[in-house]
Scaffold this motif. Structure first.
Motif, short mmCIF file in Angstrom:
data_model
loop_
_atom_site.label_atom_id
_atom_site.label_comp_id
_atom_site.label_asym_id
_atom_site.label_seq_id
_atom_site.Cartn_x
_atom_site.Cartn_y
_atom_site.Cartn_z
N ASP A 94 0.84 -1.20 0.00
CA ASP A 94 0.00 0.00 0.00
C ASP A 94 0.87 1.24 0.00
O ASP A 94 2.11 1.16 -0.14
CB ASP A 94 -0.96 -0.02 1.20
CG ASP A 94 -0.22 -0.02 2.53
OD1 ASP A 94 1.02 0.13 2.55
OD2 ASP A 94 -0.89 -0.17 3.57
N ASP A 95 0.26 2.41 0.16
CA ASP A 95 1.01 3.66 0.07
C ASP A 95 1.96 3.86 1.24
O ASP A 95 2.86 4.70 1.18
CB ASP A 95 0.04 4.85 -0.01
CG ASP A 95 -0.95 4.88 1.12
OD1 ASP A 95 -1.31 3.78 1.63
OD2 ASP A 95 -1.37 5.97 1.53
N GLU A 267 -8.63 2.83 0.98
CA GLU A 267 -7.23 3.24 0.80
C GLU A 267 -6.84 3.15 -0.67
O GLU A 267 -6.13 4.03 -1.19
CB GLU A 267 -6.33 2.34 1.64
CG GLU A 267 -6.53 2.50 3.14
CD GLU A 267 -5.77 1.45 3.94
OE1 GLU A 267 -5.08 0.62 3.30
OE2 GLU A 267 -5.87 1.45 5.18
N THR A 271 -5.62 6.27 -3.67
CA THR A 271 -4.33 6.32 -4.36
C THR A 271 -4.43 5.89 -5.82
O THR A 271 -3.41 5.64 -6.46
CB THR A 271 -3.31 5.40 -3.65
OG1 THR A 271 -3.80 4.05 -3.66
CG2 THR A 271 -3.10 5.86 -2.21
N TYR A 274 -2.39 7.60 -8.64
CA TYR A 274 -0.93 7.53 -8.63
C TYR A 274 -0.41 6.24 -9.27
O TYR A 274 0.66 5.74 -8.92
CB TYR A 274 -0.42 7.62 -7.19
CG TYR A 274 -0.82 8.90 -6.49
CD1 TYR A 274 -0.13 10.09 -6.72
CD2 TYR A 274 -1.91 8.92 -5.61
CE1 TYR A 274 -0.51 11.26 -6.08
CE2 TYR A 274 -2.29 10.10 -4.97
CZ TYR A 274 -1.58 11.26 -5.22
OH TYR A 274 -1.97 12.42 -4.59
N THR A 276 -1.32 3.19 -8.96
CA THR A 276 -1.20 2.07 -8.02
C THR A 276 -2.54 1.33 -7.98
O THR A 276 -3.12 1.13 -6.91
CB THR A 276 -0.80 2.56 -6.63
OG1 THR A 276 -1.78 3.54 -6.19
CG2 THR A 276 0.58 3.17 -6.62
N GLN A 279 -3.72 -1.61 -5.57
CA GLN A 279 -4.18 -1.37 -4.20
C GLN A 279 -5.71 -1.37 -4.11
O GLN A 279 -6.27 -1.66 -3.06
CB GLN A 279 -3.63 -0.05 -3.68
CG GLN A 279 -2.11 -0.02 -3.58
CD GLN A 279 -1.60 1.27 -2.98
OE1 GLN A 279 -2.32 1.95 -2.25
NE2 GLN A 279 -0.36 1.62 -3.27
#
Length: 310
Positions: A94-95, A267, A271, A274, A276, A279
């Motif tokens: 995750d971030d 979550e 994100t 970005y 990702t 996720q």
């Protein structure tokens, strides 16, 4: 002549055997046969079992814990946290650099636990309440149903959020809040079925022999409601999982470092800009597949337990 008589005897024996087999089949045996013949329900059951096994067996293959941070994945490049077998992050990170594989496992455990425990509470409370109301009848039935009507008029999500804010955000409060507010529909369904059952001959026979109302409800009414209760329970579990996921999405569910599907989806959605996408897609895939499996199993049980299909 002897051969003809022998053939008649053999044929008669075969017919008797077939009749015995037909008369010996119970409702549950017929339901099991029809359910096993439903390919969608069986496939969904297998997939759901695999997901449950994954939540228990998966931790043995995890390299990282759900709260452990891999500082090597922290940086400006989005590819640092991508899924990789070499780094032990099978689903990526995750971030914050935490292993998504371990967090999805824990999210699966918590979400399924909330759904199953919450549905169990709702089924037990709703079944006993509805059966008691329908069997006793009269003024007691009217009072009990008016209480249900009043509770149903109160927004479910508002009450749940209020309970979490007042009494603190915890898994126990999720169980209590979701379970004790999800039994209302169950009680109305059970009451309607009880009204049809309480005038049956076997209930009148139990009353004539002096069996108490409590034993009649527990031993005669409730067992005859197991079919519809089982079907509705499979439909109740997804609703509870969705409610828990929505609460966690709002940040009022399980708290860090623990997580659930709703928290992971929240979550991941934060994100997604970005690059990702894993996720969001990984926990969302588990969430969607599980819900579809439970719905298909519920449809299979409904078809299997339908008396019209006998």
């Amino acid at each position: 002549m002897i051969v003809a008589n022998k053939n008649k005897i053999v044929k008669l024996a075969e017919n008797l055997t077939a009749d015995e087999q037909t008369s010996g089949r119970s409702l549950w045996a017929d339901a099991r046969t029809r359910f096993m013949g439903n390919k969608a329900a069986i496939t969904s059951l297998v997939i759901l079992v695999l997901i449950v096994l994954f939540s228990f067996v998966g931790p043995y293959f995890a390299v990282w814990t759900y709260e452990q941070i891999d500082w090597n994945t922290m940086g400006s490049a989005a590819t640092l946290g991508m899924p990789s077998i070499e780094t032990g992050h099978y689903f990526g990170t995750d971030d914050l650099g935490r292993d998504l594989y371990s967090r999805v496992i824990q999210g699966t455990q918590i979400s399924l636990m909330v759904g199953i425990v919450g549905a169990t509470i709702a089924v037990v409370v709703g079944t006993l309440y509805g059966a008691t109301s329908g069997y006793i009848g009269g003024r007691t039935d009217q009072i009990m149903m008016r209480i249900v009507d009043i509770l149903m008029a109160i927004p479910f999500m508002f009450v749940l959020i209020l309970l979490l804010v007042v009494f603190g955000r915890s898994i126990i409060m999720l169980f209590v809040g979701i379970g004790l507010l999800s039994w209302l529909d169950m009680s109305r369904i059970v009451r309607g079925q009880t009204l049809n059952l309480k005038n049956k001959e076997f209930i009148e026979a139990a009353q004539a022999t002096g069996v108490s109302d409590y034993k009649i409800i527990i031993r005669h009414i409730v067992p005859n409601l197991l079919g519809i209760v089982a079907v509705y329970a499979t439909l109740l579990v997804p609703g509870i999982i969705i409610a828990e996921s929505f609460i966690s999405f709002l940040g009022l569910g399980v708290q860090e470092p623990k997580t659930s599907w709703g928290a992971l989806i929240s979550e991941g959605a934060g994100t997604i800009n970005y690059d990702t996408e894993w996720q969001l897609l990984v926990p969302l895939s588990f969430f969607i597949v599980t819900l579809f499996c439970i719905y298909f199993i519920g449809d299979g049980l409904r078809d299997a337990l339908d008396p019209k299909e006998r």
